[in-house]
Design a protein around this motif. Structure first.
Motif, short mmCIF file in Angstrom:
data_model
loop_
_atom_site.label_atom_id
_atom_site.label_comp_id
_atom_site.label_asym_id
_atom_site.label_seq_id
_atom_site.Cartn_x
_atom_site.Cartn_y
_atom_site.Cartn_z
N UNK A 35 0.82 -1.20 0.00
CA UNK A 35 0.00 0.00 0.00
C UNK A 35 0.85 1.25 0.00
N UNK A 36 0.27 2.32 -0.50
CA UNK A 36 0.86 3.65 -0.40
C UNK A 36 -0.07 4.51 0.47
N UNK A 37 0.53 5.22 1.40
CA UNK A 37 -0.18 6.14 2.26
C UNK A 37 0.53 7.48 2.20
N UNK A 38 -0.14 8.51 2.71
CA UNK A 38 0.51 9.81 2.77
C UNK A 38 0.07 10.55 4.03
N UNK A 39 0.93 11.45 4.47
CA UNK A 39 0.62 12.23 5.66
C UNK A 39 1.10 13.66 5.45
N UNK A 46 -3.16 8.95 5.66
CA UNK A 46 -4.32 8.52 4.90
C UNK A 46 -3.93 7.56 3.79
N UNK A 47 -4.87 6.70 3.47
CA UNK A 47 -4.70 5.71 2.41
C UNK A 47 -4.67 6.39 1.05
N UNK A 100 1.54 -9.29 4.88
CA UNK A 100 1.53 -10.61 4.27
C UNK A 100 0.10 -11.10 4.18
N UNK A 101 -0.44 -11.07 2.97
CA UNK A 101 -1.84 -11.41 2.79
C UNK A 101 -2.15 -11.61 1.31
N UNK A 110 -3.65 -2.04 9.50
CA UNK A 110 -3.68 -3.37 8.91
C UNK A 110 -2.33 -3.76 8.29
N UNK A 111 -1.40 -2.84 8.24
CA UNK A 111 -0.10 -3.10 7.65
C UNK A 111 0.96 -3.33 8.74
N UNK A 112 1.88 -4.22 8.45
CA UNK A 112 2.88 -4.60 9.44
C UNK A 112 4.21 -3.89 9.28
#
Length: 124
Positions: A35-39, A46-47, A100-101, A110-112
């Protein structure tokens, strides 16, 4: 453990383009949804976009649909975010993340694994 290193950020004028890269190491990259997120300053993370582990499924937040494209090259252990028609409101630190999914996820919790982030600044 998975290590993630982003690159490709920078300063760009509104309407311009950038391509972010995130290189993974440590585990089998193809086992991980990305995933890519930004802040932005003063805002929550945010997603932005996500891609399934085989690249067959992608999902975007509404504000970037039609402008951003997420992709991955499992042979290179790399996920990309091609950003075009950039707007000043896209200015933020961009992070890649891994989980891992076989599915894909939209929420940060939800990301590790996370990278250190890369700054994107869009001037008007």
């Amino acid at each position: 453990q998975v290590q993630l290193v982003e690159s490709g950020g920078g300063l760009v004028q509104a309407g311009g383009s950038l391509r972010l890269s995130c290189v993974a190491s440590g585990r089998t990259f193809s086992n991980y949804a990305m995933g890519w997120f930004r802040q932005a300053p003063g805002k929550e993370r945010e997603f932005v976009a996500t891609i399934s582990r085989n690249g067959g499924t992608t999902y975007y937040t509404d504000s970037v649909k039609g402008r951003f494209t997420i992709s991955r090259d499992n042979a290179k252990n790399t996920v990309y975010l091609q950003m075009s028609s950039l707007k000043p409101e896209d200015t933020a630190v961009y992070y890649c993340a891994a989980v891992q999914s076989s599915s894909y996820y939209l929420r940060p919790l939800q990301y590790d694994y996370w990278g250190q982030g890369t700054q994107v600044t869009v001037s008007s």
